[in-house]
Design an enzyme around this catalytic site. Structure first.
Site, PDB file in Angstrom:
ATOM      1  N   HIS A 224       0.870  -1.177   0.000  1.00  0.00           N
ATOM      2  CA  HIS A 224       0.000   0.000   0.000  1.00  0.00           C
ATOM      3  C   HIS A 224       0.907   1.227   0.000  1.00  0.00           C
ATOM      4  O   HIS A 224       1.845   1.312   0.794  1.00  0.00           O
ATOM      5  CB  HIS A 224      -0.882  -0.057   1.250  1.00  0.00           C
ATOM      6  N   TYR A 255      -6.112   9.034   1.386  1.00  0.00           N
ATOM      7  CA  TYR A 255      -6.238   9.615   2.717  1.00  0.00           C
ATOM      8  C   TYR A 255      -5.032  10.501   2.989  1.00  0.00           C
ATOM      9  O   TYR A 255      -3.974  10.377   2.341  1.00  0.00           O
ATOM     10  CB  TYR A 255      -6.401   8.547   3.802  1.00  0.00           C
ATOM     11  N   ASP A 541     -28.780 -20.694  15.769  1.00  0.00           N
ATOM     12  CA  ASP A 541     -30.061 -21.394  15.871  1.00  0.00           C
ATOM     13  C   ASP A 541     -30.054 -22.492  14.829  1.00  0.00           C
ATOM     14  O   ASP A 541     -29.623 -22.298  13.691  1.00  0.00           O
ATOM     15  CB  ASP A 541     -31.243 -20.442  15.717  1.00  0.00           C
TER      16      ASP A 541
END
Length: 812
Positions: A224, A255, A541
């Protein structure tokens, strides 16, 4: 107490956090080893830019990040803080991203994190370098900020050391010793370390270490890009490291963070650059550090051009340094936490970024010390969640690279996954293609969402079109299929649901000790029941069908159920558990005409008395032997019909030939989900998870406290009398206001809960949303509002089930 002998492999931000958390729980015999020096060991933690954004569609990931922020804010080294809480700002430069920011604001509101939406002017006030003309709005989270990762490692090492933890730098791990399926030691280049528990926190080296214990981790290190500018004139004189919020420009996969008078720029917009864990250099071999590769300037060109456009002040600066830094990516974007299924005592805490590191440290410490994690719901993170095909090298590489490319993308909840597809196909696949099936993926299975062949059924029906977001991966055919199911009969492919076989002379007693209901009943009985953890939280469940004295078929939710059963098998070999899903298939034949379809095809009695509700039997449908269970997840008369995979297509053809003349159809998952919500049936992992107990979730009827002991029983007896929240049925009158799940629910201006499942109820004519609400609000007739993008959708608490409360359709 001293606790067992624990060896943690990796002294990065995860290993240090785990050592700190274990020692805080009085486990003192803990040793942490790392091949590099301390505290900058050379892994991802040592070069991480430190951005901590808490916003995440996963409640668990947000809570892990929130704990990390809280803990790091309390840490310092010689007065230097480990966290700079400057806030986090996401900006939108397109209308689509602006809408997405409203959705993201909904997530954090639902998960209890403060955040606010900003106008373009407010965005510039927060971050003056941003070009006002490019920004349409923003989302500010004031508690986000910059983690100083190496400093946080040092602070946690110091705390753990004071409690007796040993940290051994420059120790390369060579092997994991085992004896009779249990870890006994970690072999390093400087000697052997005895161990009862080994936890792999090796980050980008994780796959290599895990293989020493025979474990295959679906993790890929990917490079990156992170670059640093030189001085930016507009920032001249800034003496504090960071004063502006960390900034995300997700429309361009970018960013930004302050660094005094310069700016750090991170980019996900370049090509995926995967690296094998086996090819990562040792600390001494690496030019800078093992996790840092040479910066490839050509991959950064677009990022720099976009940066100069968004932040015009950078045009007067230059990129002076950069790296291609390695980080861990997984196939579904979640960490890998838990114990090996094959080697007892070998644990992993992998694919964890700085953002979630302290939270993961706490979660794994609780899991080790208490036997379960009480602070976080970890079902999305459990390393044993994967199906076998999801561990193959080709699949892992393809999906990990895709997750890198999509890390900042706007992703719809139903968005199809990419290659490799198809992987798993039911025996009905060719027939489904002929009917024009629109396929989505479920655990690798190709599963139709609707069938284009049913398009003519839409004519003349009232099927409202939902809002634009909900209308993605939707068709009005979904509504027609739901309505026709209730009018005539439909075939549903249920093959993707996991099926387990539990057998042996000890099978009944084994199951009785794990489930909340009574399953040691007569042959032919089917029981809806729950698996609980020791704290009374719902693990799953399931349905349990007794097919013979020592043979049970379990309808499960996924591989974690198989793992749970396997871990609790008695040592005497009197019970066996087997995954029979790949070799079997299932058709749900449901609707008021289901008996008219089925009975003429068999000599077996399928009358209401011949096979009662929640009973099972072996039978023959035409020339196909089946296991028939009288169950219905859509709330209609019918059966789940199981057979072997080789006979599946014959079963489909036999049923379809009989159903067609009666107006029967094939129907997809979209209709199924609408019908099950009309009937109030829960979905584990969405409506209820490990953090919920049966009484909160509305499935207390599946608990028999008057039976013998079972896991979680003691905790349930304590929790039963203190129900403070409830899974609640809401209805929505506006047909366009179909919500999708994970939205906040408001009582006035106060966020009080969140939506789990939602769909339009095509046979009741209302939108349906299930939501977790405070018990005092879960009263029929109460009006609340759901935050959906920038809207507030009115919803009313309703009695459930919404459809056929007398159960006459099911029992007919």
């Amino acid at each position: 107490m001293a606790g067992p002998r624990v060896v943690i492999i990796g002294a990065g931000v995860v290993g240090a956090a785990l050592a700190d958390e274990l020692s805080a729980r009085d486990w003192a015999e803990v040793t942490v080893v790392d091949q590099g020096p301390l505290p900058a060991t050379g892994g991802s933690s040592s070069h991480a830019p430190g951005l901590v954004f808490q916003t995440n569609p996963s409640k668990t990931m947000t809570e892990l990040a929130r704990y990390t922020v809280e803990k790091f804010c309390s840490l310092d080294v010689a007065g230097e803080p480990c966290f700079l809480q400057v806030g986090g700002l996401e900006i939108a430069t397109t209308p689509e991203r602006l809408a997405e920011l409203h959705r993201r604001h909904g997530w954090i509101t639902a998960w209890g994190i403060e955040g606010r939406l900003l106008t373009p002017d407010e965005c510039v006030e927060q971050h003056p370098l941003v070009d006002r003309a490019k920004v349409l709005g923003g989302l500010l989270v004031p508690t986000d900020g910059l983690a100083k990762a190496v400093l946080a490692v040092e602070a946690q090492i110091r705390r753990a050391t004071e409690r007796g933890v040993r940290f051994l730098a420059r120790h390369e791990v060579l092997d994991i010793r085992q004896d009779d399926g249990r870890v006994t030691a970690v072999v390093t280049d400087q000697g052997e370390l005895p161990a009862d528990i080994v936890v792999c926190c090796a980050g980008i080296w994780g796959p290599r270490i895990a293989r020493m214990a025979g474990m295959n981790l679906p993790l890929t290190p990917l490079a990156h890009q992170l670059a640093w500018t030189g001085p930016v004139p507009a920032l001249a004189g800034q003496t504090e490291e960071a004063v502006r919020p960390i900034l995300r420009h997700q429309d361009a996969d970018l960013y930004y963070r302050d660094r005094f008078d310069g700016i750090g720029i991170g980019s996900y917009g370049h090509r995926p650059m995967p690296v094998s864990a086996d090819d990562i250099l040792s600390f001494d071999e690496a030019e800078e550090m093992p996790s840092v590769l040479k910066f490839t300037e050509e991959d950064f060109e677009d990022a720099w051009t976009e940066t100069q456009s968004l932040l015009p002040a950078t045009r007067e600066a230059k990129v002076e340094e950069g790296i291609n830094g390695l980080f861990s990516f997984t196939t579904d974007g979640f960490p890998l936490l838990g114990e090996s299924p094959d080697v007892k005592g070998f644990w992993v805490a992998e694919a964890v970024w700085v953002t979630h590191s302290a939270g993961v440290g706490r979660a794994v410490a609780e899991w080790l010390v208490d036997g379960h994690c009480s602070s976080f719901d970890l079902h999305e993170c459990d390393v044993n969640r994967f199906e076998p095909h999801q561990l193959t090298p080709q699949y892992v590489l393809a999906r990990d690279c895709r997750n890198f490319a999509e890390v900042y993308d706007i992703l719809h909840p139903l968005q199809p996954s990419g290659a490799p597809r198809p992987i798993r196909t039911s025996p009905f696949y060719a027939r489904q293609q002929r009917h024009g099936g629109f396929f989505l993926e479920a655990n690798g299975w190709e599963r139709p969402q609707w069938y284009e062949a049913n398009a003519p059924l839409v004519e003349g029906r009232n099927i409202p079109t939902p809002n634009d977001w909900a209308a993605r991966y939707w068709s009005p055919i979904v509504g027609a299929e739901a309505q026709v199911t209730r009018e005539t009969v439909a075939l549903y492919d249920m093959t993707a649901l996991k099926r387990l076989e539990v057998s042996g002379p000890g099978a009944a007693d084994f199951l009785e000790g794990l489930v909340t209901g009574r399953v040691a009943k007569s042959v032919g009985s089917v029981t809806y029941t729950l698996l609980l953890d020791h704290d009374g939280g719902i693990r799953s469940d399931i349905t349990v069908a007794r097919l013979a004295r020592d043979l049970f078929q379990v309808g499960a939710n996924g591989n974690l159920d198989l793992d749970w059963f396997t871990r609790h098998l008695p040592a005497d070999g009197r019970v066996q558990v087997r995954d029979i899903t790949p070799g079997t298939c299932c058709i749900g034949l449901w609707g008021p005409l289901a008996r008219e379809v089925l009975q003429p095809l068999t000599d077996d009695d399928f009358s209401a008395d011949g096979l009662k509700y929640f009973r099972a039997k072996r039978a023959h449908i035409g020339s196909v032997p089946v296991t028939a269970m009288r169950l219905s997840y859509v709330g209609e008369l019918g059966w789940e019909l199981y057979t072997t995979a080789d006979l599946g297509q014959k079963l489909w053809d036999t049923l379809w030939a009989a159903a067609g003349p009666l107006g029967g159809i094939v129907a997809g998952r979209g209709a199924f989900n609408s019908l099950r919500l009309e009937k109030g049936y829960r979905s584990f992992g969405t409506d209820m998870t490990y953090e919920h107990d049966p009484y909160e979730a509305g499935v207390g009827f599946a608990v028999r406290l008057d039976k013998g002991d079972f896991i979680g029983k003691a905790a349930l007896e304590r929790r039963k009398a203190d129900v403070r929240r409830k899974l609640t049925c809401l209805t929505i009158e506006d047909p366009r206001s179909v919500v999708m799940g994970k939205e906040p629910v408001y009582d006035g201006e106060r966020a009080v809960g969140y939506v789990t499942s939602a769909a339009y109820g095509y046979t009741i004519g209302k939108g349906i949303a299930y939501a977790w609400l405070p018990a005092e609000l879960a009263v029929p007739g109460t009006t609340v509002h759901i935050g959906y993008f920038d809207q507030r959708v009115e919803a009313v608490v309703a009695e459930e089930p919404l459809f056929d409360p007398a159960m006459s359709r099911l029992r007919g």
